[in-house]
Design an enzyme around this catalytic site. Structure first.
Site, mmCIF file in Angstrom:
data_model
loop_
_atom_site.group_PDB
_atom_site.id
_atom_site.type_symbol
_atom_site.label_atom_id
_atom_site.label_comp_id
_atom_site.label_asym_id
_atom_site.label_seq_id
_atom_site.Cartn_x
_atom_site.Cartn_y
_atom_site.Cartn_z
ATOM 1 N N ARG A 1 0.801 -1.228 0.000
ATOM 2 C CA ARG A 1 0.000 0.000 0.000
ATOM 3 C C ARG A 1 0.824 1.264 0.000
ATOM 4 O O ARG A 1 0.547 2.191 -0.765
ATOM 5 C CB ARG A 1 -0.919 0.050 1.232
ATOM 6 C CG ARG A 1 -2.228 -0.649 1.053
ATOM 7 C CD ARG A 1 -2.689 -1.177 2.382
ATOM 8 N NE ARG A 1 -1.778 -2.204 2.802
ATOM 9 C CZ ARG A 1 -1.912 -3.486 2.455
ATOM 10 N NH1 ARG A 1 -2.947 -3.875 1.782
ATOM 11 N NH2 ARG A 1 -1.011 -4.372 2.821
ATOM 12 N N THR A 2 1.792 1.339 0.886
ATOM 13 C CA THR A 2 2.469 2.626 1.039
ATOM 14 C C THR A 2 3.219 2.993 -0.240
ATOM 15 O O THR A 2 3.056 4.091 -0.778
ATOM 16 C CB THR A 2 3.429 2.584 2.243
ATOM 17 O OG1 THR A 2 2.665 2.192 3.387
ATOM 18 C CG2 THR A 2 4.040 3.948 2.492
ATOM 19 N N LYS B 1 25.751 -2.991 -1.526
ATOM 20 C CA LYS B 1 27.217 -2.890 -1.655
ATOM 21 C C LYS B 1 27.825 -2.157 -0.476
ATOM 22 O O LYS B 1 29.025 -1.957 -0.415
ATOM 23 C CB LYS B 1 27.570 -2.127 -2.937
ATOM 24 C CG LYS B 1 27.040 -2.724 -4.210
ATOM 25 C CD LYS B 1 27.432 -1.817 -5.378
ATOM 26 C CE LYS B 1 26.848 -2.312 -6.687
ATOM 27 N NZ LYS B 1 27.084 -1.331 -7.769
ATOM 28 N N ARG C 1 11.273 4.211 3.055
ATOM 29 C CA ARG C 1 10.962 3.244 4.124
ATOM 30 C C ARG C 1 12.231 2.482 4.445
ATOM 31 O O ARG C 1 12.954 2.043 3.530
ATOM 32 C CB ARG C 1 9.868 2.290 3.691
ATOM 33 C CG ARG C 1 9.727 1.095 4.623
ATOM 34 C CD ARG C 1 8.520 0.259 4.331
ATOM 35 N NE ARG C 1 7.304 0.988 4.689
ATOM 36 C CZ ARG C 1 6.094 0.436 4.707
ATOM 37 N NH1 ARG C 1 5.943 -0.835 4.393
ATOM 38 N NH2 ARG C 1 5.035 1.142 5.043
ATOM 39 N N HIS D 1 5.258 6.246 11.345
ATOM 40 C CA HIS D 1 4.736 6.060 9.986
ATOM 41 C C HIS D 1 3.737 7.192 9.716
ATOM 42 O O HIS D 1 2.526 6.980 9.670
ATOM 43 C CB HIS D 1 4.057 4.690 9.894
ATOM 44 C CG HIS D 1 3.759 4.211 8.510
ATOM 45 N ND1 HIS D 1 3.810 5.036 7.394
ATOM 46 C CD2 HIS D 1 3.393 2.984 8.055
ATOM 47 C CE1 HIS D 1 3.479 4.318 6.323
ATOM 48 N NE2 HIS D 1 3.239 3.071 6.700
#
Ligand code: NCD
Length: 308
Positions: free
Chosen positions: A52-53, A81, A102, A130
């Site tokens: 969703r986000t 890396k 995120r 959030h």
């Protein structure tokens, strides 16, 4: 420094009200918005899984007429890396006008914001915050209840690691007449820093219980959450706690007829699918509202940065 949104409290109550007004206007007049971000780019830097986000951020930018670039796992980026979040943020600032990030580590989007020359939006940082889920939640509450005043809100499930809970409690703590009921297993109680910095600091009346059934009748809003498997140190504890609360139609017998049942999703077992057709189920409304609030937030931050 350009303005970022890392914590929901970075936005004032008035600014959130303005975002809600913008989102409602987008819902009513989508055509007025569909070219506003023409030629602009959103980068979605997702080091953790998301449906969703990430997709709602991307849909939001497309519906504003803009474009999207990014990655959906740290494994696909130079993080694998050994590149730092700071260097990645600096790099992506050269390619995009705004970043949604995120990350499993608390504070990573904040670090990114210190090194980025474009706005950074925290799309979830570890078990911390959030803020854009909270914007989705607030629009949902506003549309369902018409106001944020005098609400009794029950938070149920994983209140320890559930970042959506921490951000929503912070946002609602600024509203008059809030009462909070914290329903969780003892091991998954709301962190003491949230209780101290938000609930106690703002004198919000709250109670803690393990008993969902007993708490249910007094609630205006029930905010269910998933037990956050990825934040557990061992699988045994997760398996023991994962099904602590399962909402079924029978358990809603004593709930208010105007109860608003919310969940940030994804759901695992917390809400029986039989509840989806109950008019009190609001979790799929949250999904859609998230897109509109992200559209409003992208517009606001790009305008403040002087990009629009
Ligand atoms: C939440 C999250 O990522 O914190 N999901 C979401 O963004 N809607 C909730 C969760 O994962 O349980």
């Amino acid at each position: 420094m350009v303005r970022s949104v890392i914590n929901i409290l970075d936005l004032s109550v008035e600014e959130i009200q303005d975002l809600i007004q913008t989102a409602c206007d987008i819902i009513d007049h989508p055509r007025d918005y569909d070219q506003l971000c023409r030629g602009k780019k959103l980068a979605t830097l997702f080091y953790e899984p998301s449906t969703r986000t990430r997709l709602s951020f991307e849909a939001a930018m497309y519906e504003l007429g803009g474009n999207v670039l990014g990655f959906s796992s740290g494994q696909n980026s130079s993080a694998s890396k050994g590149e730092s979040v700071a260097d990645t943020a600096r790099t992506v600032s050269c390619y995009a006008d705004i970043i949604a990030m995120r990350h499993p580590k608390e504070g990573a989007p904040y670090v990114a914001s210190l090194h980025s020359t474009v706005p950074v939006i925290n799309a979830g940082d570890g078990g911390h915050n959030h803020p854009t889920q909270t914007l989705a939640d607030l629009l949902t509450i506003y549309r369902e209840k018409g106001s944020f005043n005098n609400l009794t809100v029950g938070f149920c499930g994983d209140l320890k690691f559930g970042r959506t809970v921490h951000s929503l409690i912070a946002a609602l703590s600024r509203q008059a007449g809030l009462r909070v009921v914290l329903i969780s297993p003892v091991e998954l109680k709301l962190p003491s820093y949230v209780k101290k910095d938000i609930l106690k600091a703002q004198n919000i009346p709250y109670e803690q219980t393990t008993d969902l059934q007993a708490a249910l009748p007094e609630l205006d809003i029930l905010y269910m959450t998933r037990v956050q498997r990825e934040r557990f140190f061992n699988e045994e504890d997760y398996l023991r706690l994962k099904d602590s609360y399962i909402l079924t139609p029978g358990k809603l017998k004593n709930a208010r007829p105007d109860l608003c049942i919310m969940h940030p999703l994804p759901r695992v077992n917390e809400i029986s699918v039989a509840i989806d057709s109950d008019p009190r189920a609001c979790y799929f409304k949250q999904v859609l509202n998230g897109k509109y609030m992200r559209m409003a937030l992208i517009l606001k931050l790009l305008r403040e940065a002087g990009t629009l």
